[in-house]
Design an enzyme around this catalytic site. Structure first.
Site, short mmCIF file in Angstrom:
data_model
loop_
_atom_site.label_atom_id
_atom_site.label_comp_id
_atom_site.label_asym_id
_atom_site.label_seq_id
_atom_site.Cartn_x
_atom_site.Cartn_y
_atom_site.Cartn_z
N HIS A 293 23.32 27.32 12.47
CA HIS A 293 24.21 27.80 12.05
C HIS A 293 24.37 28.76 10.62
O HIS A 293 23.82 27.56 9.94
CB HIS A 293 25.63 28.44 12.41
CG HIS A 293 26.02 27.82 13.35
ND1 HIS A 293 25.48 28.40 15.23
CD2 HIS A 293 26.96 26.40 14.32
CE1 HIS A 293 26.58 27.70 16.03
NE2 HIS A 293 26.62 26.47 15.28
N HIS B 50 31.92 31.76 24.74
CA HIS B 50 32.01 31.09 23.85
C HIS B 50 32.78 29.01 24.19
O HIS B 50 31.82 28.10 23.61
CB HIS B 50 32.32 31.01 22.41
CG HIS B 50 31.87 30.15 21.61
ND1 HIS B 50 31.50 29.13 20.36
CD2 HIS B 50 30.45 30.25 20.79
CE1 HIS B 50 31.88 28.09 19.41
NE2 HIS B 50 30.60 29.38 19.88
N SER C 272 22.01 31.36 15.14
CA SER C 272 22.17 29.70 15.10
C SER C 272 21.68 29.46 16.64
O SER C 272 20.33 29.54 17.52
CB SER C 272 23.37 29.89 16.69
OG SER C 272 23.89 28.90 17.36
#
Length: 170
Positions: free
Chosen positions: A143, A119, A39
């Site tokens: 990502h 997150h 990512s």
């Protein structure tokens, strides 16, 4: 991932480590359907207030989440995580970074992304940044996710401490 529409891509087995007595090399074979994600962030084209907003409000929250996965990720299914700053050919840091992690399963990655406080904080900071700047935002995000079959992966270690990479999972 097209296969994920018809296959839950559940892990097959647990990580196994074997040590070669002659060389001392430890080979870790993860379960089938190991989930890998890279990512990335690139803020090369940001300037002024936008750069300050990313570096002051988003990146520290991202770093905290990456540190959590590195230090305590096993509890949520993350075998290993590294937050990497990209360097140029001279070793100088660029305005690019990425997190690279290996997960027990895609479901574990999804569960962390959907509801874990680390997150959720990353997502909120990113959404605040993007909603503030709208289409004028120059930050680039990506990502890359893959799920690897059993037998097509192994990780080798020599002289590493037991929390290096997938060693901490065995």
């Amino acid at each position: 991932m097209p296969q994920g529409q018809t296959d839950r891509l559940e892990p097959t087995g647990e990580p196994v480590a074997e040590t070669d007595p002659a060389s001392g090399v430890i080979t870790v074979r993860p379960p089938g359907n190991l989930c890998l994600i890279r990512s990335g962030q690139e803020w090369t084209e940001t300037e002024g207030d936008e750069r300050a907003l990313y570096l002051g409000d988003v990146e520290p929250v991202l770093r905290a989440g990456m540190d959590f996965l590195r230090d305590d990720g096993l509890a949520v299914g993350c075998y290993a995580n590294r937050y990497v700053r990209v360097t140029d050919e001279t070793g100088a840091e660029t305005d690019k970074s990425f997190g690279l992690s290996g997960w027990h399963s895609p479901a574990d990655l999804e569960a962390w992304a959907e509801s874990h406080p680390t997150h959720v904080a990353i997502f909120r900071a990113a959404m605040k940044y993007l909603s503030t700047l709208g289409p004028a935002a120059n930050l680039r995000l990506y990502h890359e996710v893959t799920v690897i079959d059993a037998g097509r992966q192994e990780f080798r270690y020599l002289g590493c401490h037991d929390r290096t990479g997938l060693l901490r999972a065995v």
